[in-house]
Design a protein around this motif. Structure first.
Motif, PDB file in Angstrom:
ATOM      1  N   ALA A 175      12.144  -2.751   0.351  1.00  0.00           N
ATOM      2  CA  ALA A 175      12.922  -2.125   1.427  1.00  0.00           C
ATOM      3  C   ALA A 175      13.729  -0.949   0.893  1.00  0.00           C
ATOM      4  O   ALA A 175      13.787   0.121   1.518  1.00  0.00           O
ATOM      5  N   LYS A 176      14.326  -1.132  -0.262  1.00  0.00           N
ATOM      6  CA  LYS A 176      15.111  -0.041  -0.861  1.00  0.00           C
ATOM      7  C   LYS A 176      14.212   1.114  -1.292  1.00  0.00           C
ATOM      8  O   LYS A 176      14.545   2.289  -1.099  1.00  0.00           O
ATOM      9  N   ALA A 177      13.060   0.783  -1.876  1.00  0.00           N
ATOM     10  CA  ALA A 177      12.138   1.823  -2.333  1.00  0.00           C
ATOM     11  C   ALA A 177      11.556   2.602  -1.149  1.00  0.00           C
ATOM     12  O   ALA A 177      11.429   3.836  -1.205  1.00  0.00           O
ATOM     13  N   LEU A 178      11.218   1.902  -0.074  1.00  0.00           N
ATOM     14  CA  LEU A 178      10.680   2.568   1.111  1.00  0.00           C
ATOM     15  C   LEU A 178      11.735   3.447   1.781  1.00  0.00           C
ATOM     16  O   LEU A 178      11.414   4.491   2.355  1.00  0.00           O
ATOM     17  N   HIS A 179      12.984   3.035   1.709  1.00  0.00           N
ATOM     18  CA  HIS A 179      14.069   3.843   2.286  1.00  0.00           C
ATOM     19  C   HIS A 179      14.127   5.211   1.626  1.00  0.00           C
ATOM     20  O   HIS A 179      14.460   6.217   2.270  1.00  0.00           O
ATOM     21  N   HIS A 214       0.812  -1.213   0.000  1.00  0.00           N
ATOM     22  CA  HIS A 214       0.000   0.000   0.000  1.00  0.00           C
ATOM     23  C   HIS A 214       0.849   1.268   0.000  1.00  0.00           C
ATOM     24  O   HIS A 214       0.477   2.261  -0.638  1.00  0.00           O
ATOM     25  N   LEU A 215       1.969   1.253   0.693  1.00  0.00           N
ATOM     26  CA  LEU A 215       2.822   2.434   0.716  1.00  0.00           C
ATOM     27  C   LEU A 215       3.476   2.692  -0.630  1.00  0.00           C
ATOM     28  O   LEU A 215       3.699   3.849  -1.015  1.00  0.00           O
ATOM     29  N   LEU A 216       3.781   1.623  -1.344  1.00  0.00           N
ATOM     30  CA  LEU A 216       4.529   1.746  -2.599  1.00  0.00           C
ATOM     31  C   LEU A 216       3.667   1.578  -3.843  1.00  0.00           C
ATOM     32  O   LEU A 216       4.109   1.903  -4.949  1.00  0.00           O
ATOM     33  N   GLN A 217       2.458   1.044  -3.667  1.00  0.00           N
ATOM     34  CA  GLN A 217       1.604   0.720  -4.809  1.00  0.00           C
ATOM     35  C   GLN A 217       2.337  -0.216  -5.771  1.00  0.00           C
ATOM     36  O   GLN A 217       2.345  -0.010  -6.988  1.00  0.00           O
ATOM     37  N   MET A 218       2.966  -1.236  -5.189  1.00  0.00           N
ATOM     38  CA  MET A 218       3.659  -2.237  -5.985  1.00  0.00           C
ATOM     39  C   MET A 218       3.449  -3.614  -5.375  1.00  0.00           C
ATOM     40  O   MET A 218       3.124  -3.734  -4.192  1.00  0.00           O
ATOM     41  N   ASP A 219       3.581  -4.652  -6.181  1.00  0.00           N
ATOM     42  CA  ASP A 219       3.383  -6.008  -5.705  1.00  0.00           C
ATOM     43  C   ASP A 219       4.588  -6.453  -4.878  1.00  0.00           C
ATOM     44  O   ASP A 219       5.735  -6.270  -5.299  1.00  0.00           O
ATOM     45  N   VAL A 220       4.330  -7.000  -3.711  1.00  0.00           N
ATOM     46  CA  VAL A 220       5.405  -7.494  -2.845  1.00  0.00           C
ATOM     47  C   VAL A 220       4.998  -8.886  -2.363  1.00  0.00           C
ATOM     48  O   VAL A 220       4.184  -9.022  -1.454  1.00  0.00           O
ATOM     49  N   GLN A 221       5.562  -9.921  -2.974  1.00  0.00           N
ATOM     50  CA  GLN A 221       5.205 -11.292  -2.624  1.00  0.00           C
ATOM     51  C   GLN A 221       6.414 -12.179  -2.349  1.00  0.00           C
ATOM     52  O   GLN A 221       6.361 -13.051  -1.493  1.00  0.00           O
ATOM     53  N   ALA A 264      10.625  -8.187  -1.579  1.00  0.00           N
ATOM     54  CA  ALA A 264      10.819  -7.565  -0.268  1.00  0.00           C
ATOM     55  C   ALA A 264      12.104  -6.744  -0.239  1.00  0.00           C
ATOM     56  O   ALA A 264      12.144  -5.649   0.330  1.00  0.00           O
ATOM     57  N   ARG A 265      13.158  -7.270  -0.876  1.00  0.00           N
ATOM     58  CA  ARG A 265      14.412  -6.512  -0.946  1.00  0.00           C
ATOM     59  C   ARG A 265      14.212  -5.211  -1.731  1.00  0.00           C
ATOM     60  O   ARG A 265      14.686  -4.145  -1.316  1.00  0.00           O
ATOM     61  N   ALA A 266      13.503  -5.303  -2.854  1.00  0.00           N
ATOM     62  CA  ALA A 266      13.253  -4.110  -3.672  1.00  0.00           C
ATOM     63  C   ALA A 266      12.372  -3.119  -2.918  1.00  0.00           C
ATOM     64  O   ALA A 266      12.591  -1.906  -2.978  1.00  0.00           O
TER      65      ALA A 266
END
Length: 273
Positions: free
Chosen positions: A160-164, A144-151, A156-158
């Motif tokens: 984490a970097k994007a949220l940073h 929800h924060l990134l509007q991207m699929d995380v499965q 999850a690694r991608a």
């Protein structure tokens, strides 16, 4: 002297999540827990049935009262349901320099009750996340924060970097439900290195309050002065043990055991760069 930590979050009448879980987890990790309530919820092991936000002046007064008298060594936020509450809490955190700060971006309950208004997400990103030492989203919250699929683990690694890039000093993406792993693998990114923390995925429905418990344990470990990676590793081991010894209370999703016996150690998580 025993370190002091502050939880700024909502109340859970069922005692398994929210402020109640935060205080138990902090005490279990050797820290004196203080609190500032943001909302009162009516919930049990089945669902959140109702929620009521406290007035902004009361939220601010609680934080001011604690911060002006106690040597707060770490803080943690949980349920902050509106943009106005996020703004108030962010102002207080900045004013009192409440750091290190763990931000658990609580968005929705296990039963599907919305705990964060849609129009408050931007405020969370713009005001609170930049103040965070670490944010601790689960996969759903990261999506929800990134509007991207995380499965997957790579997702999850991608993530984490994007949220940073949103401004937090570090990001811990909790991977308890990764589609490509039989273990519960969490990914920490501190702006320089990726670290993974892995523990067995425990087959139990009694996981109510896991996110609150984990974030509060991290805050408690940071209050002891430990490094972020050490704090996460210790908190991961603690929450794994708490799930292993979860309490089958109620007829729905029971709570984790915030005071697990120490003679039944969890598998020690592995941390790898």
């Amino acid at each position: 002297m025993k370190p002091v930590a502050l939880s700024i979050a909502g109340s859970d009448s069922g005692g398994g999540a929210g402020i109640q879980a935060d205080l138990k987890a902090m005490e279990a990790n050797g820290v004196f827990g203080t609190s500032a309530l943001t909302a009162v919820t009516a919930q049990n092991t089945h669902a959140v049935e109702m929620a009521f936000d406290l007035p902004l002046r009361i939220i601010r007064a609680q934080i001011d009262a604690v911060a002006s008298d106690f040597p707060v060594a770490a803080a943690k936020t949980g349920m902050l349901s509106s943009a106005a509450i996020i703004e108030t809490v962010s102002d207080c955190i900045a004013t009192h320099e409440l750091t290190p700060l763990v931000v658990d971006p609580v968005m929705i309950s296990k039963s599907g009750y919305k705990l964060l208004a849609d129009d408050a997400i931007d405020t969370l990103i713009e005001r609170l996340i930049p103040l965070a030492t670490v944010i601790t989203p689960n996969l759903h919250e990261a999506r929800h924060l990134l509007q991207m699929d995380v499965q997957t683990l790579d997702d999850a690694r991608a993530a984490a970097k994007a949220l940073h890039e949103l401004g937090a000093k570090a990001v811990l993406v909790k991977g308890g439900h990764l589609s490509d792993s039989d273990e519960a693998v969490d990914v920490l990114y501190d702006g320089r290195s990726l670290h993974t923390f892995s523990a067995p995925r425990i087959d139990t429905p009694h996981t109510h309050g896991t996110g609150c418990t984990y974030a509060s344990a991290i805050a408690a470990q940071l209050a002891h002065g430990r490094s972020l990676t050490d704090a996460v590793e210790r908190a991961k081991q603690y929450v794994t043990r708490a799930i292993e010894q979860a309490l089958p209370l109620g007829s729905g999703h029971g709570p984790t055991n915030h005071f697990p016996t120490l003679d039944t150690p969890a598998t020690t998580p592995s941390a790898a760069s």
